[in-house]
Design a protein around this motif. Structure first.
Motif, mmCIF file in Angstrom:
data_model
loop_
_atom_site.group_PDB
_atom_site.id
_atom_site.type_symbol
_atom_site.label_atom_id
_atom_site.label_comp_id
_atom_site.label_asym_id
_atom_site.label_seq_id
_atom_site.Cartn_x
_atom_site.Cartn_y
_atom_site.Cartn_z
ATOM 1 N N GLY A 23 69.082 27.345 102.081
ATOM 2 C CA GLY A 23 68.885 25.916 101.848
ATOM 3 C C GLY A 23 68.467 25.590 100.418
ATOM 4 N N GLY A 24 68.338 26.617 99.585
ATOM 5 C CA GLY A 24 67.963 26.407 98.198
ATOM 6 C C GLY A 24 66.468 26.429 97.931
ATOM 7 N N LEU A 25 65.660 26.698 98.960
ATOM 8 C CA LEU A 25 64.214 26.750 98.804
ATOM 9 C C LEU A 25 63.822 28.075 98.150
ATOM 10 C CD1 LEU A 25 61.648 25.125 99.576
ATOM 11 C CD2 LEU A 25 61.591 26.469 101.668
ATOM 12 N N ILE A 26 62.925 28.023 97.163
ATOM 13 C CA ILE A 26 62.451 29.231 96.495
ATOM 14 C C ILE A 26 61.491 29.946 97.444
ATOM 15 C CG2 ILE A 26 61.205 30.175 94.505
ATOM 16 C CD1 ILE A 26 63.899 28.842 93.788
ATOM 17 N N THR A 27 61.840 31.170 97.865
ATOM 18 C CA THR A 27 61.013 31.913 98.807
ATOM 19 C C THR A 27 60.124 32.945 98.119
ATOM 20 O OG1 THR A 27 62.855 33.431 99.210
ATOM 21 C CG2 THR A 27 62.575 31.586 100.749
ATOM 22 N N ARG A 28 60.568 33.461 96.978
ATOM 23 C CA ARG A 28 59.736 34.359 96.173
ATOM 24 C C ARG A 28 60.018 34.065 94.709
ATOM 25 N NH1 ARG A 28 60.371 40.489 97.798
ATOM 26 N NH2 ARG A 28 62.577 39.950 97.834
ATOM 27 N N GLN A 29 58.983 34.256 93.884
ATOM 28 C CA GLN A 29 59.111 33.948 92.467
ATOM 29 C C GLN A 29 58.254 34.893 91.649
ATOM 30 O OE1 GLN A 29 58.712 29.809 91.453
ATOM 31 N NE2 GLN A 29 57.624 30.283 89.570
ATOM 32 N N VAL A 30 58.815 35.360 90.541
ATOM 33 C CA VAL A 30 58.095 36.190 89.578
ATOM 34 C C VAL A 30 58.168 35.493 88.233
ATOM 35 C CG1 VAL A 30 58.093 38.406 88.352
ATOM 36 C CG2 VAL A 30 58.655 38.345 90.794
ATOM 37 N N PRO A 39 53.624 40.329 83.563
ATOM 38 C CA PRO A 39 53.670 39.600 84.835
ATOM 39 C C PRO A 39 52.490 38.638 84.949
ATOM 40 C CG PRO A 39 53.979 41.954 85.184
ATOM 41 C CD PRO A 39 53.517 41.777 83.766
ATOM 42 N N ILE A 40 52.800 37.371 85.164
ATOM 43 C CA ILE A 40 51.744 36.376 85.339
ATOM 44 C C ILE A 40 51.771 35.754 86.731
ATOM 45 C CG2 ILE A 40 51.449 35.882 82.887
ATOM 46 C CD1 ILE A 40 53.172 33.375 83.273
ATOM 47 N N ALA A 41 52.838 35.999 87.500
ATOM 48 C CA ALA A 41 52.913 35.506 88.872
ATOM 49 C C ALA A 41 53.923 36.337 89.655
ATOM 50 C CB ALA A 41 53.328 34.036 88.905
ATOM 51 N N VAL A 57 44.101 29.192 99.802
ATOM 52 C CA VAL A 57 45.195 29.051 98.847
ATOM 53 C C VAL A 57 44.724 29.272 97.406
ATOM 54 C CG1 VAL A 57 45.145 26.539 98.476
ATOM 55 C CG2 VAL A 57 47.302 27.766 98.375
ATOM 56 N N GLY A 58 43.521 28.865 97.096
ATOM 57 C CA GLY A 58 42.996 29.076 95.750
ATOM 58 C C GLY A 58 42.897 30.553 95.410
ATOM 59 N N GLN A 59 42.425 31.343 96.354
ATOM 60 C CA GLN A 59 42.339 32.788 96.147
ATOM 61 C C GLN A 59 43.731 33.392 95.971
ATOM 62 O OE1 GLN A 59 40.266 33.800 99.719
ATOM 63 N NE2 GLN A 59 38.244 33.431 98.837
ATOM 64 N N TYR A 60 44.678 32.947 96.797
ATOM 65 C CA TYR A 60 46.039 33.469 96.698
ATOM 66 C C TYR A 60 46.630 33.151 95.328
ATOM 67 C CZ TYR A 60 50.888 34.540 97.594
ATOM 68 O OH TYR A 60 52.148 35.081 97.503
ATOM 69 N N GLU A 61 46.494 31.907 94.896
ATOM 70 C CA GLU A 61 47.072 31.496 93.613
ATOM 71 C C GLU A 61 46.408 32.204 92.437
ATOM 72 O OE1 GLU A 61 47.150 27.225 93.348
ATOM 73 O OE2 GLU A 61 48.727 27.080 94.860
ATOM 74 N N THR A 62 45.134 32.523 92.552
ATOM 75 C CA THR A 62 44.444 33.257 91.488
ATOM 76 C C THR A 62 45.065 34.637 91.295
ATOM 77 O OG1 THR A 62 42.376 32.078 91.840
ATOM 78 C CG2 THR A 62 42.220 34.226 90.774
ATOM 79 N N ARG A 66 52.089 30.762 92.518
ATOM 80 C CA ARG A 66 52.776 30.086 93.625
ATOM 81 C C ARG A 66 54.250 29.934 93.287
ATOM 82 N NH1 ARG A 66 50.790 24.135 94.672
ATOM 83 N NH2 ARG A 66 52.464 24.292 96.166
ATOM 84 N N THR A 67 55.036 29.616 94.279
ATOM 85 C CA THR A 67 56.469 29.441 94.059
ATOM 86 C C THR A 67 56.758 28.014 93.613
ATOM 87 O OG1 THR A 67 56.847 28.863 96.366
ATOM 88 C CG2 THR A 67 57.125 31.188 95.768
ATOM 89 N N ALA A 68 57.893 27.851 92.978
ATOM 90 C CA ALA A 68 58.330 26.519 92.551
ATOM 91 C C ALA A 68 58.585 25.655 93.772
ATOM 92 C CB ALA A 68 59.602 26.630 91.721
ATOM 93 N N GLU A 69 58.319 24.386 93.639
ATOM 94 C CA GLU A 69 58.587 23.455 94.733
ATOM 95 C C GLU A 69 59.988 22.872 94.624
ATOM 96 O OE1 GLU A 69 55.422 20.597 94.860
ATOM 97 O OE2 GLU A 69 53.903 22.159 94.904
#
Length: 111
Positions: A23-30, A39-41, A57-62, A66-69
Motif C-alpha cells: 500500500g506504499g506505507l513505510i514499514t522499516r526505515q534506516v 546510522p542515526i535511525a 514511544v519516547g524510549q523507542y524513538e531515542t 521512527r519511520t516516515a509517515e
C-alpha cells in the motif's frame, strides 16, 4: 508487494533506506548520515506502534528513531534508487546493531 529503495537528501547529508508495503506505507526505515554514513535511525513501524500502545514511544524513538509517515509516492520526487531485499537487510542489520550499541553506551554507568 514489498519494495525497497533508498533516497539521498543533500540538505541533511542523509541516505534514507526504506521498506514499503504493497500500500506504499513505510514499514522499516534506516537513516545514515554524513560521509561515514553513521546510522542515526533504524525503525520499524510495527515496533513503533507497539511502543506507542505500551506508552514507551519516547524510549523507542531515542534508540531507533521512527519511520516516515509519508507514503512511498511522496518520496518519488527524491530520485529513489531501487534496492534488493538483501541490500536493504544488510544495511538494516548494521544500523540496528549500531543503534543498540549506542543505547547501551548511553545507559552504561558513568556515561
Amino acid at each position: 508487494m514489498t519494495r525497497w529503495f533508498r533516497s539521498y537528501w543533500l540538505e541533511e547529508d542523509i541516505w534514507f533506506y526504506f521498506e514499503a508495503d504493497s500500500g506504499g506505507l513505510i514499514t522499516r526505515q534506516v537513516e545514515l548520515q554524513g560521509p561515514l554514513e553513521k546510522p542515526i535511525a533504524a525503525a520499524a513501524l510495527a515496533e513503533w506502534d507497539a511502543a506507542q500502545r505500551a506508552g514507551a514511544v519516547g524510549q523507542y524513538e531515542t534508540v531507533f528513531g521512527r519511520t516516515a509517515e509519508n507514503p512511498v509516492g511522496e518520496w518519488e520526487e527524491h530520485d529513489p534508487q531501487e534496492l534488493t531485499a538483501a541490500e536493504f537487510e544488510s544495511v538494516w542489520t548494521a544500523a540496528r546493531a549500531a543503534c543498540l550499541a549506542r543505547a547501551r553506551t548511553r545507559s552504561a554507568p558513568g556515561a
